[in-house]
Design an enzyme around this catalytic site. Structure first.
Site, PDB file in Angstrom:
ATOM      1  N   GLY A 356       0.795  -1.231   0.000  1.00  0.00           N
ATOM      2  CA  GLY A 356       0.000   0.000   0.000  1.00  0.00           C
ATOM      3  C   GLY A 356       0.822   1.273   0.000  1.00  0.00           C
ATOM      4  N   GLY A 379      -4.146  -4.920   0.470  1.00  0.00           N
ATOM      5  CA  GLY A 379      -5.129  -5.655   1.268  1.00  0.00           C
ATOM      6  C   GLY A 379      -4.679  -7.070   1.578  1.00  0.00           C
TER       7      GLY A 379
END
Length: 399
Positions: A356, A379
């Site tokens: 991320g 995720g």
């Protein structure tokens, strides 16, 4: 977790091998690929299969075309970039199922590489539709999953296909992800320091809970820290926080104490009276310790916190970092994130960057080449660190 078989464990010479890659790359305003990390990440597996003499059939998704053919989300530019990186031709097929694919695969020689069009052009992909999975699998003798970023999704190309072929193994990218996010954080070399940032406690609470079982020290930054500040009875002004998660933060503080984990929270913050994220601008800024007054919001950790966090990282033997310390996209608020990036890069440790925004931050700081491992999954990284089963990994053969 049982160890999954990888491409090293099987001989795929002469076989038609369907490889699920993660080519969900970003593009700039001119339509050029602006970050090739995911393409580079797939190269070792592709090269291994080419050298072995497999017929390599690559598939991936790109963006969210919502089950419809949309030229905005074509993988054609990826085929061009991939051919550049491999130094050999990559045939692009303008569909991912049906006659065009069958024809292209029939024409392949051993060692050839074909890239299929975006699997998300079909609604059956995200629905894990058995019929769509069957069509994808119809051209393959074996399946390799090397798309860690989508391994937490049970889609047709990440999970469904695996049940339709006899040989189903992981690529080198997934192997490395499982090693670093799994083994090296489950049985870490100590001291093990975890750095967590980002916006929301709610996004990371299960990760906090899981990692408090394993780490020696945990550093909290980013907007998450303001929810922890509320839990400690402090005022946070207009800072991004989650008042409904204060009890959750209190539980984490109590758990850290019970486990003997050192939980470090910011002792000072950089605050501003105006934040325009879209324009990349802030108003007046100042550093405060303690309460933040109304009309002001926290946008970074302060200099004393930077020093505190640098000292904590210095002696670490394993560091896991997930989430920036502030609004690093704006130069005036990037100092905390970049200082932590530098501290992690300089430490004599196994350093793992967990997907991320942390990946963007470590690259923007110029320290991307100086850490042990950068995860490709946002995720998926979080879910794996939480201890959840990833469907795309669970569907593969184990050793």
């Amino acid at each position: 977790m049982a160890t999954v078989k990888t491409v090293s464990d099987v001989n795929l010479a002469g076989k038609r091998v369907l490889v699920r890659c993660d080519f969900n790359v970003p593009f700039d305003a001119e339509g050029k690929i602006s970050d090739d990390t995911r393409i580079v990440g797939a190269l070792p597996t592709i090269k291994h299969l080419v050298t072995q003499g497999a017929k390599v059939i690559l598939c991936s998704h790109l963006g969210r075309p919502k089950g419809e053919k949309n030229p905005k989300f074509t993988l054609a530019p990826v085929a061009v970039e991939l051919a550049n990186q491999l130094g050999s031709p990559v045939t692009f097929v303008e569909d991912c199922i049906g006659e065009p694919v069958k024809a292209a695969v029939d024409a392949m020689s051993d060692g050839d590489v074909v890239l299929l069009e975006n699997v998300r052009y079909y609604a059956g992909e995200e629905k894990n539709d058995p019929e769509f999975a069957k069509q994808l699998a119809s051209v393959a003798d074996a399946y390799v999953n090397d798309a860690f970023g989508t391994a937490h999704r049970a889609h047709a190309s990440t999970e469904g296909v695996a049940h339709l072929v006899d040989t189903k193994v992981a690529g080198f990218l997934i192997e490395r992800e499982l090693e670093y996010l799994g083994e090296k954080t489950t049985t870490p070399e100590r001291p093990f320091v975890v750095i967590l940032g980002g916006a929301k406690v709610s996004d990371k609470i299960t990760v906090i809970d899981s990692l408090l079982e394993k780490c020696d020290t945990m550093l909290i930054g980013g907007a998450m820290a303001y929810t922890f500040a509320l839990a400690n009875g402090k005022k946070v002004g207009d800072s991004l926080s989650e008042p409904d998660k204060v009890e959750t933060a209190k539980e984490a503080i109590a758990k850290a104490e019970a486990k003997g984990v050192k939980l470090l929270l910011p002792v000072d913050n950089l605050i501003t009276n105006k934040l325009d994220f879209g324009a990349g601008e802030v108003g007046d800024v100042k550093v405060v310790s303690g309460d933040i007054e109304d009309g002001w919001e926290g946008v970074d950790i302060g200099p004393d916190t930077i020093k505190l966090y640098e000292d904590a990282v210095k002696s670490a033997k394993t560091v896991l970092w997930n989430g920036p310390m502030g609004v690093f996209e704006i130069k005036a608020c990037a100092q905390g994130t970049f200082a932590v990036a530098e501290a992690v890069a300089k430490a004599d440790c196994c350093s793992i960057i967990g997907g991320g925004d942390s990946v963007k931050a470590i690259k923007k700081s110029g320290q991307g080449d100086n850490v042990s491992f950068i995860s490709t999954g946002g995720g998926a990284s979080l879910e794996f660190l939480e201890g959840k089963t990833l469907p795309g990994v669970a569907a593969l053969e184990t050793k």
